[in-house]
Design a protein around this motif. Structure first.
Motif, PDB file in Angstrom:
ATOM      1  N   LEU A 189       3.034 -38.583  -2.778  1.00  0.00           N
ATOM      2  CA  LEU A 189       3.140 -37.344  -2.008  1.00  0.00           C
ATOM      3  C   LEU A 189       3.712 -36.238  -2.892  1.00  0.00           C
ATOM      4  O   LEU A 189       4.495 -36.505  -3.806  1.00  0.00           O
ATOM      5  CB  LEU A 189       4.042 -37.546  -0.793  1.00  0.00           C
ATOM      6  N   VAL A 190       3.318 -35.000  -2.622  1.00  0.00           N
ATOM      7  CA  VAL A 190       3.868 -33.835  -3.316  1.00  0.00           C
ATOM      8  C   VAL A 190       4.636 -33.032  -2.279  1.00  0.00           C
ATOM      9  O   VAL A 190       4.046 -32.525  -1.323  1.00  0.00           O
ATOM     10  CB  VAL A 190       2.743 -32.982  -3.941  1.00  0.00           C
ATOM     11  N   ASP A 191       5.959 -32.955  -2.443  1.00  0.00           N
ATOM     12  CA  ASP A 191       6.820 -32.278  -1.467  1.00  0.00           C
ATOM     13  C   ASP A 191       6.564 -32.809  -0.055  1.00  0.00           C
ATOM     14  O   ASP A 191       6.563 -32.067   0.923  1.00  0.00           O
ATOM     15  CB  ASP A 191       6.618 -30.759  -1.498  1.00  0.00           C
ATOM     16  N   GLY A 192       6.310 -34.096   0.050  1.00  0.00           N
ATOM     17  CA  GLY A 192       6.086 -34.714   1.349  1.00  0.00           C
ATOM     18  C   GLY A 192       4.676 -34.546   1.891  1.00  0.00           C
ATOM     19  O   GLY A 192       4.381 -35.005   2.990  1.00  0.00           O
ATOM     20  N   ASP A 193       3.802 -33.892   1.146  1.00  0.00           N
ATOM     21  CA  ASP A 193       2.441 -33.642   1.618  1.00  0.00           C
ATOM     22  C   ASP A 193       1.451 -34.570   0.923  1.00  0.00           C
ATOM     23  O   ASP A 193       1.558 -34.822  -0.279  1.00  0.00           O
ATOM     24  CB  ASP A 193       2.044 -32.178   1.360  1.00  0.00           C
ATOM     25  N   GLU A 194       0.479 -35.047   1.676  1.00  0.00           N
ATOM     26  CA  GLU A 194      -0.580 -35.909   1.149  1.00  0.00           C
ATOM     27  C   GLU A 194      -1.542 -35.045   0.333  1.00  0.00           C
ATOM     28  O   GLU A 194      -1.921 -33.962   0.763  1.00  0.00           O
ATOM     29  CB  GLU A 194      -1.331 -36.559   2.302  1.00  0.00           C
ATOM     30  N   GLY A 195      -1.925 -35.524  -0.837  1.00  0.00           N
ATOM     31  CA  GLY A 195      -2.817 -34.775  -1.715  1.00  0.00           C
ATOM     32  C   GLY A 195      -4.170 -35.450  -1.850  1.00  0.00           C
ATOM     33  O   GLY A 195      -4.273 -36.685  -1.826  1.00  0.00           O
ATOM     34  N   TYR A 196      -5.214 -34.632  -2.001  1.00  0.00           N
ATOM     35  CA  TYR A 196      -6.589 -35.123  -2.121  1.00  0.00           C
ATOM     36  C   TYR A 196      -7.284 -34.415  -3.270  1.00  0.00           C
ATOM     37  O   TYR A 196      -6.948 -33.279  -3.605  1.00  0.00           O
ATOM     38  CB  TYR A 196      -7.381 -34.858  -0.832  1.00  0.00           C
ATOM     39  N   ARG A 197      -8.275 -35.078  -3.827  1.00  0.00           N
ATOM     40  CA  ARG A 197      -9.127 -34.456  -4.844  1.00  0.00           C
ATOM     41  C   ARG A 197     -10.569 -34.542  -4.346  1.00  0.00           C
ATOM     42  O   ARG A 197     -11.043 -35.602  -3.959  1.00  0.00           O
ATOM     43  CB  ARG A 197      -9.006 -35.171  -6.180  1.00  0.00           C
ATOM     44  N   PHE A 198     -11.252 -33.392  -4.363  1.00  0.00           N
ATOM     45  CA  PHE A 198     -12.658 -33.292  -4.004  1.00  0.00           C
ATOM     46  C   PHE A 198     -13.419 -32.957  -5.287  1.00  0.00           C
ATOM     47  O   PHE A 198     -13.129 -31.947  -5.922  1.00  0.00           O
ATOM     48  CB  PHE A 198     -12.888 -32.174  -2.978  1.00  0.00           C
ATOM     49  N   THR A 199     -14.359 -33.796  -5.661  1.00  0.00           N
ATOM     50  CA  THR A 199     -15.178 -33.565  -6.843  1.00  0.00           C
ATOM     51  C   THR A 199     -16.631 -33.555  -6.399  1.00  0.00           C
ATOM     52  O   THR A 199     -17.052 -34.439  -5.656  1.00  0.00           O
ATOM     53  CB  THR A 199     -14.958 -34.676  -7.888  1.00  0.00           C
ATOM     54  N   TRP A 200     -17.388 -32.529  -6.829  1.00  0.00           N
ATOM     55  CA  TRP A 200     -18.790 -32.449  -6.429  1.00  0.00           C
ATOM     56  C   TRP A 200     -19.655 -32.161  -7.644  1.00  0.00           C
ATOM     57  O   TRP A 200     -19.200 -31.585  -8.626  1.00  0.00           O
ATOM     58  CB  TRP A 200     -19.007 -31.397  -5.345  1.00  0.00           C
ATOM     59  N   TRP A 201     -20.898 -32.633  -7.574  1.00  0.00           N
ATOM     60  CA  TRP A 201     -21.863 -32.375  -8.623  1.00  0.00           C
ATOM     61  C   TRP A 201     -23.264 -32.466  -8.045  1.00  0.00           C
ATOM     62  O   TRP A 201     -23.520 -33.195  -7.087  1.00  0.00           O
ATOM     63  CB  TRP A 201     -21.672 -33.338  -9.799  1.00  0.00           C
ATOM     64  N   ALA A 202     -24.150 -31.692  -8.653  1.00  0.00           N
ATOM     65  CA  ALA A 202     -25.542 -31.666  -8.202  1.00  0.00           C
ATOM     66  C   ALA A 202     -26.208 -32.987  -8.547  1.00  0.00           C
ATOM     67  O   ALA A 202     -25.917 -33.598  -9.572  1.00  0.00           O
ATOM     68  CB  ALA A 202     -26.289 -30.508  -8.856  1.00  0.00           C
ATOM     69  N   GLU A 203     -27.119 -33.394  -7.679  1.00  0.00           N
ATOM     70  CA  GLU A 203     -27.883 -34.623  -7.911  1.00  0.00           C
ATOM     71  C   GLU A 203     -29.154 -34.250  -8.678  1.00  0.00           C
ATOM     72  O   GLU A 203     -30.118 -33.754  -8.103  1.00  0.00           O
ATOM     73  CB  GLU A 203     -28.221 -35.256  -6.560  1.00  0.00           C
ATOM     74  N   GLY A 204     -29.113 -34.428  -9.995  1.00  0.00           N
ATOM     75  CA  GLY A 204     -30.258 -34.044 -10.825  1.00  0.00           C
ATOM     76  C   GLY A 204     -30.386 -32.530 -10.934  1.00  0.00           C
ATOM     77  O   GLY A 204     -29.477 -31.773 -10.590  1.00  0.00           O
ATOM     78  N   HIS A 205     -31.528 -32.067 -11.411  1.00  0.00           N
ATOM     79  CA  HIS A 205     -31.791 -30.631 -11.536  1.00  0.00           C
ATOM     80  C   HIS A 205     -32.039 -30.056 -10.148  1.00  0.00           C
ATOM     81  O   HIS A 205     -32.872 -30.561  -9.404  1.00  0.00           O
ATOM     82  CB  HIS A 205     -32.999 -30.385 -12.435  1.00  0.00           C
ATOM     83  N   GLN A 206     -31.331 -28.994  -9.818  1.00  0.00           N
ATOM     84  CA  GLN A 206     -31.466 -28.355  -8.510  1.00  0.00           C
ATOM     85  C   GLN A 206     -31.761 -26.863  -8.711  1.00  0.00           C
ATOM     86  O   GLN A 206     -30.880 -26.108  -9.150  1.00  0.00           O
ATOM     87  CB  GLN A 206     -30.184 -28.519  -7.683  1.00  0.00           C
ATOM     88  N   PRO A 207     -32.965 -26.404  -8.396  1.00  0.00           N
ATOM     89  CA  PRO A 207     -33.320 -24.989  -8.552  1.00  0.00           C
ATOM     90  C   PRO A 207     -32.426 -24.045  -7.735  1.00  0.00           C
ATOM     91  O   PRO A 207     -32.331 -22.863  -8.040  1.00  0.00           O
ATOM     92  CB  PRO A 207     -34.770 -24.920  -8.049  1.00  0.00           C
ATOM     93  N   PHE A 208     -31.757 -24.577  -6.726  1.00  0.00           N
ATOM     94  CA  PHE A 208     -30.843 -23.784  -5.892  1.00  0.00           C
ATOM     95  C   PHE A 208     -29.886 -22.960  -6.761  1.00  0.00           C
ATOM     96  O   PHE A 208     -29.643 -21.790  -6.483  1.00  0.00           O
ATOM     97  CB  PHE A 208     -30.059 -24.725  -4.974  1.00  0.00           C
ATOM     98  N   PHE A 209     -29.351 -23.572  -7.813  1.00  0.00           N
ATOM     99  CA  PHE A 209     -28.321 -22.916  -8.625  1.00  0.00           C
ATOM    100  C   PHE A 209     -28.892 -21.834  -9.527  1.00  0.00           C
ATOM    101  O   PHE A 209     -28.155 -20.957  -9.977  1.00  0.00           O
ATOM    102  CB  PHE A 209     -27.523 -23.967  -9.402  1.00  0.00           C
ATOM    103  N   GLU A 210     -30.173 -21.866  -9.793  1.00  0.00           N
ATOM    104  CA  GLU A 210     -30.822 -20.770 -10.509  1.00  0.00           C
ATOM    105  C   GLU A 210     -31.039 -19.597  -9.558  1.00  0.00           C
ATOM    106  O   GLU A 210     -30.890 -18.437  -9.944  1.00  0.00           O
ATOM    107  CB  GLU A 210     -32.156 -21.246 -11.087  1.00  0.00           C
ATOM    108  N   THR A 211     -31.371 -19.907  -8.313  1.00  0.00           N
ATOM    109  CA  THR A 211     -31.580 -18.874  -7.293  1.00  0.00           C
ATOM    110  C   THR A 211     -30.265 -18.238  -6.867  1.00  0.00           C
ATOM    111  O   THR A 211     -30.202 -17.039  -6.625  1.00  0.00           O
ATOM    112  CB  THR A 211     -32.272 -19.492  -6.052  1.00  0.00           C
ATOM    113  N   LYS A 212     -29.196 -19.059  -6.784  1.00  0.00           N
ATOM    114  CA  LYS A 212     -27.882 -18.600  -6.324  1.00  0.00           C
ATOM    115  C   LYS A 212     -26.830 -18.911  -7.392  1.00  0.00           C
ATOM    116  O   LYS A 212     -26.056 -19.864  -7.277  1.00  0.00           O
ATOM    117  CB  LYS A 212     -27.512 -19.288  -4.995  1.00  0.00           C
ATOM    118  N   PRO A 213     -26.754 -18.116  -8.454  1.00  0.00           N
ATOM    119  CA  PRO A 213     -25.856 -18.428  -9.574  1.00  0.00           C
ATOM    120  C   PRO A 213     -24.366 -18.324  -9.225  1.00  0.00           C
ATOM    121  O   PRO A 213     -23.534 -18.808  -9.996  1.00  0.00           O
ATOM    122  CB  PRO A 213     -26.250 -17.405 -10.642  1.00  0.00           C
TER     123      PRO A 213
END
Length: 185
Positions: free
Chosen positions: A65-89
């Motif tokens: 715990l950090v100062d009595g609070d529960e901590g979390y880590r969120f990690t995200w990544w694209a699955e393969g090549h995604q044209p979405f990120f070229e359209t929305k940089p």
């Protein structure tokens, strides 16, 4: 002089709501730990544009715990090549966010639409569904996450307003790929 009580009622003071809330929220967050495949649909209201993207999302809990609070880590990544990120940089195809559960708030190291730290107010709708309400920069965000079918699926709906106008609606269908791993250090 003592105050008479009705039969069946206890004189013991009620448990403080923060304790019940923390316990309930921590249980709900524990149900979300693990690796998820996230199939996302984005509806951009300004251009009447609909885009899809496939992502992976790993949710981990910190071991201490950090100062009595529960901590979390969120990690995200694209699955393969995604044209979405070229359209929305402005959107990131990968990233990491640290978050801490502080009573009825989730404090995040960064927002999804902004790099600055954010605070989300949490409201429990039922045992399977939480709502997160955030405000940062010019954005107001309402996110609802529901666990379904023995916590094997998650359904997320996110509505985002800018300057009071709805600009983005997201629907995410998520499938659990892996159960929670060991807590991280």
């Amino acid at each position: 002089m003592t105050t008479p009580t009705q039969p069946g009622l206890s004189r013991v003071p009620p448990v403080q709501s923060r304790i019940r809330l923390d316990s309930s929220l921590r249980r709900w967050f524990a149900r979300n730990l693990g690796l998820w495949r996230s199939r996302r649909t984005y509806f951009f209201t300004k251009d009447d544009e609909v885009l899809r993207v496939d992502m992976n999302l790993r949710i981990e809990v910190h071991g201490e715990l950090v100062d009595g609070d529960e901590g979390y880590r969120f990690t995200w990544w694209a699955e393969g090549h995604q044209p979405f990120f070229e359209t929305k940089p402005d959107y990131r195809p990968e990233g990491t966010m640290e978050a801490w559960l502080c009573g009825h708030q989730l404090r995040r190291s960064c927002g999804y639409l902004a790099g600055a730290p954010t605070v989300s107010q949490i409201r429990q709708i039922d045992e399977h569904t939480m709502a997160f309400q955030s405000h940062y920069d010019d954005w107001d965000v309402l996110e609802q996450i529901r666990l379904v079918d023995g916590d094997n699926y998650r359904s997320r709906s996110i509505h985002t307003w800018r300057h009071g106008n709805l600009e983005l609606v997201e629907l995410h269908h998520e499938i659990r790929l892996e159960a929670a791993g060991e807590p991280i250090g």
